[in-house]
Design an enzyme around this catalytic site. Structure first.
Site, PDB file in Angstrom:
ATOM      1  N   ASP A 131       1.204  -1.035  -0.107  1.00  0.00           N
ATOM      2  CA  ASP A 131       0.151  -0.081  -0.087  1.00  0.00           C
ATOM      3  C   ASP A 131       1.085   1.143  -0.196  1.00  0.00           C
ATOM      4  O   ASP A 131       1.227   1.654   1.023  1.00  0.00           O
ATOM      5  CB  ASP A 131      -0.783   0.002   1.290  1.00  0.00           C
ATOM      6  CG  ASP A 131      -2.036   0.936   1.381  1.00  0.00           C
ATOM      7  OD1 ASP A 131      -2.265   1.607   0.282  1.00  0.00           O
ATOM      8  OD2 ASP A 131      -2.656   1.076   2.326  1.00  0.00           O
ATOM      9  N   ARG A 151       5.566   3.005   2.649  1.00  0.00           N
ATOM     10  CA  ARG A 151       6.064   1.787   3.577  1.00  0.00           C
ATOM     11  C   ARG A 151       7.593   1.673   3.269  1.00  0.00           C
ATOM     12  O   ARG A 151       8.089   0.865   3.888  1.00  0.00           O
ATOM     13  CB  ARG A 151       5.312   0.482   2.888  1.00  0.00           C
ATOM     14  CG  ARG A 151       4.117   0.527   2.910  1.00  0.00           C
ATOM     15  CD  ARG A 151       3.084   1.203   3.994  1.00  0.00           C
ATOM     16  NE  ARG A 151       1.564   1.155   4.216  1.00  0.00           N
ATOM     17  CZ  ARG A 151       0.820   1.533   4.822  1.00  0.00           C
ATOM     18  NH1 ARG A 151       1.301   2.351   5.995  1.00  0.00           N
ATOM     19  NH2 ARG A 151      -0.274   1.466   4.513  1.00  0.00           N
ATOM     20  N   ARG A 198      -3.496  12.759   0.689  1.00  0.00           N
ATOM     21  CA  ARG A 198      -3.670  11.474  -0.005  1.00  0.00           C
ATOM     22  C   ARG A 198      -4.735  11.860  -1.162  1.00  0.00           C
ATOM     23  O   ARG A 198      -4.763  11.235  -2.314  1.00  0.00           O
ATOM     24  CB  ARG A 198      -4.329  10.495   0.814  1.00  0.00           C
ATOM     25  CG  ARG A 198      -3.333  10.023   1.790  1.00  0.00           C
ATOM     26  CD  ARG A 198      -4.164   9.167   2.999  1.00  0.00           C
ATOM     27  NE  ARG A 198      -4.147   7.842   2.123  1.00  0.00           N
ATOM     28  CZ  ARG A 198      -5.089   6.833   2.923  1.00  0.00           C
ATOM     29  NH1 ARG A 198      -5.703   6.931   3.626  1.00  0.00           N
ATOM     30  NH2 ARG A 198      -5.299   5.782   1.668  1.00  0.00           N
ATOM     31  N   LYS A 215      -8.918   3.407  -5.467  1.00  0.00           N
ATOM     32  CA  LYS A 215      -9.558   3.126  -4.130  1.00  0.00           C
ATOM     33  C   LYS A 215     -10.060   4.621  -3.662  1.00  0.00           C
ATOM     34  O   LYS A 215      -9.671   5.692  -4.266  1.00  0.00           O
ATOM     35  CB  LYS A 215      -8.799   2.516  -3.068  1.00  0.00           C
ATOM     36  CG  LYS A 215      -7.390   3.224  -2.763  1.00  0.00           C
ATOM     37  CD  LYS A 215      -6.515   2.955  -1.948  1.00  0.00           C
ATOM     38  CE  LYS A 215      -5.378   3.571  -1.554  1.00  0.00           C
ATOM     39  NZ  LYS A 215      -4.284   2.946  -0.615  1.00  0.00           N
ATOM     40  N   HIS A 216     -10.984   4.742  -2.729  1.00  0.00           N
ATOM     41  CA  HIS A 216     -11.591   3.744  -2.007  1.00  0.00           C
ATOM     42  C   HIS A 216     -13.147   3.921  -2.506  1.00  0.00           C
ATOM     43  O   HIS A 216     -13.738   4.826  -2.051  1.00  0.00           O
ATOM     44  CB  HIS A 216     -11.659   3.886  -0.389  1.00  0.00           C
ATOM     45  CG  HIS A 216     -10.366   3.930   0.128  1.00  0.00           C
ATOM     46  ND1 HIS A 216      -9.723   5.320  -0.127  1.00  0.00           N
ATOM     47  CD2 HIS A 216      -9.353   3.342   0.638  1.00  0.00           C
ATOM     48  CE1 HIS A 216      -8.342   5.081   0.604  1.00  0.00           C
ATOM     49  NE2 HIS A 216      -8.467   3.964   0.926  1.00  0.00           N
ATOM     50  N   HIS A 243     -10.626   3.244   9.130  1.00  0.00           N
ATOM     51  CA  HIS A 243      -9.755   2.709  10.125  1.00  0.00           C
ATOM     52  C   HIS A 243     -10.300   2.228  11.382  1.00  0.00           C
ATOM     53  O   HIS A 243      -9.919   1.231  12.099  1.00  0.00           O
ATOM     54  CB  HIS A 243      -8.364   2.970  10.231  1.00  0.00           C
ATOM     55  CG  HIS A 243      -7.737   3.105   9.002  1.00  0.00           C
ATOM     56  ND1 HIS A 243      -7.764   4.114   7.945  1.00  0.00           N
ATOM     57  CD2 HIS A 243      -6.667   2.226   8.350  1.00  0.00           C
ATOM     58  CE1 HIS A 243      -6.860   3.747   6.945  1.00  0.00           C
ATOM     59  NE2 HIS A 243      -6.084   2.590   7.163  1.00  0.00           N
ATOM     60  N   ASP A 270     -11.378  -3.319   1.502  1.00  0.00           N
ATOM     61  CA  ASP A 270     -10.307  -2.661   2.317  1.00  0.00           C
ATOM     62  C   ASP A 270     -10.242  -3.558   3.301  1.00  0.00           C
ATOM     63  O   ASP A 270     -10.606  -4.730   3.389  1.00  0.00           O
ATOM     64  CB  ASP A 270     -10.688  -1.239   2.689  1.00  0.00           C
ATOM     65  CG  ASP A 270      -9.778  -0.521   3.089  1.00  0.00           C
ATOM     66  OD1 ASP A 270      -8.736  -0.870   3.247  1.00  0.00           O
ATOM     67  OD2 ASP A 270      -9.988   0.738   3.213  1.00  0.00           O
TER      68      ASP A 270
END
Length: 376
Positions: free
Chosen positions: A75, A83, A144, A174-175, A187, A259
């Protein structure tokens, strides 16, 4: 303990799951889980990534546990969702790149991120974000998202996806159907978005309509849209959203992934194992379970049990398994193992990433300065 497969359909059912785990090494227990389940893919996060070579080796060991090519997933959007920051350096955010106004840089963003992904062994990147930059979600989505204008969002995403393709990496929009009006972070909680299908169709859904042929995967959000579904079912579990709108009305033909089913937005409605069944029942193809091995095992067991007692569900599973395997066959070239990253490769990628970040920063500054200059 996972039940042993009794039929070919159940033995292939792991192709409905993309799974994550803790740690920078594969444990004997997780290795055994992969061998029994034979999942469609694995996903790594910063917690799994220590060095480029270690990451490549970890993905290779995961692949050695299964017989069908894996989707090695990450991701990676840049900015706050990065990451590889500690391994290769920071990648600029989507908003920073978009602020340059340069479509060549939009594509280069995808290509640079894609080349980094592929060098470490990843073939699927869950990016770009197609959510619209509305005021309601500013504190949640931040950099984002790129624009409240759906056509501008689609323009950035089209180039980013093309850049990923040039690097040999599969992207994911996404999303769906859109978190732009969501005030809560899925989340942790279930966003409830009070928006009519007419407005959603013209705004949030427009990037998906424009890019339906360019997106290898689409990720479904854990948000509720009661003016569309007449209840507070998360879109990730909704037949109305997945089968009726995304498949039929939008005309999307490729892979649909949930997700993370461990997120609070969906767990507020059902358990992980129930969420896996309901996502597939609603028309999804792949269930994403990113953390706990016990949740992965529970989801697998529940899918097996539901197949055995529900012929209609078994047929639905067969459709998705066939779609996933056919997609992997078409993507065989992309899914081939990449070469082990050398120290010189890592150094080159880090340098390229830094140079791209500087180019984005300077171009954005120049554009901002030009806007401030008086017109003569």
């Amino acid at each position: 303990m996972i039940a042993q497969p009794k039929t070919r359909q159940i033995s292939q059912m792991g192709q409905l799951l993309i799974v994550g785990f803790e740690g920078t090494e594969i444990t004997p227990r997780f290795s055994a889980l992969l061998k029994r389940m034979q999942p469609a893919g694995v996903i790594l996060f910063a917690r799994n990534i220590k060095t480029a070579e270690q990451t490549w080796q970890l993905l290779r060991e995961c692949q050695n546990c299964v017989s069908v090519p894996l989707f090695p997933c990450v991701d990676l959007e840049g900015g706050s969702v990065d990451r590889f920051r500690e391994v290769l350096g920071p990648a600029p955010s989507a908003a920073a790149v978009f602020s340059t106004g340069d479509r060549k840089l939009f594509r280069k963003h995808g290509q640079v991120i894609g080349e980094n992904c592929r060098a470490l062994g990843f073939k699927v990147d869950f990016a770009p974000v197609l959510d619209l930059a509305f005021e309601a979600s500013r504190s949640v989505m931040s950099s984002r998202v790129v624009s409240p204008n759906p056509r501008e969002t689609a323009a950035y995403a089209r180039e980013f996806l093309a850049g990923l393709r040039l690097a040999g990496v599969l992207g994911c929009g996404k999303h769906f159907p859109g978190l732009g009006e969501g005030r809560l972070d899925s989340h942790h909680e279930l966003p409830v978005i009070e928006k009519t299908i007419k407005r959603l169709w013209a705004e949030d859904l427009l990037p998906y309509r424009i890019l339906r042929a360019q997106m290898p995967l689409v990720m479904i959000s854990h948000a509720a849209y009661p003016l569309v579904t007449h209840d507070q079912t998360p879109a990730s579990l909704s037949k109305v959203w997945i089968k009726n709108i995304l498949r039929k009305r939008v005309g999307y033909r490729h892979l649909i992934v949930s997700d993370d089913l461990e997120m609070g937005g969906v767990l507020s409605a059902v358990s992980v194992k129930q969420a896996a069944v309901e996502h597939i029942r609603a028309g999804g193809d792949l269930c994403l379970i990113c953390h706990r091995e016990d949740y992965i095992a529970q989801a697998y067991e529940e899918l097996v049990n539901t197949i055995e007692r529900d012929p209609k569900f078994a047929k639905r599973v067969r459709e998705s398994v066939e779609r996933v395997l056919a997609f992997k066959k078409r993507s065989a070239k992309i899914l081939r193992r990449s070469a082990r990253p050398s120290s010189s490769t890592v150094e080159k990628l880090s340098r390229q990433l830094w140079e791209f970040g500087e180019q984005v920063r300077l171009d954005a500054l120049e554009r901002a300065e030009n806007r401030r200059l008086p017109r003569t």
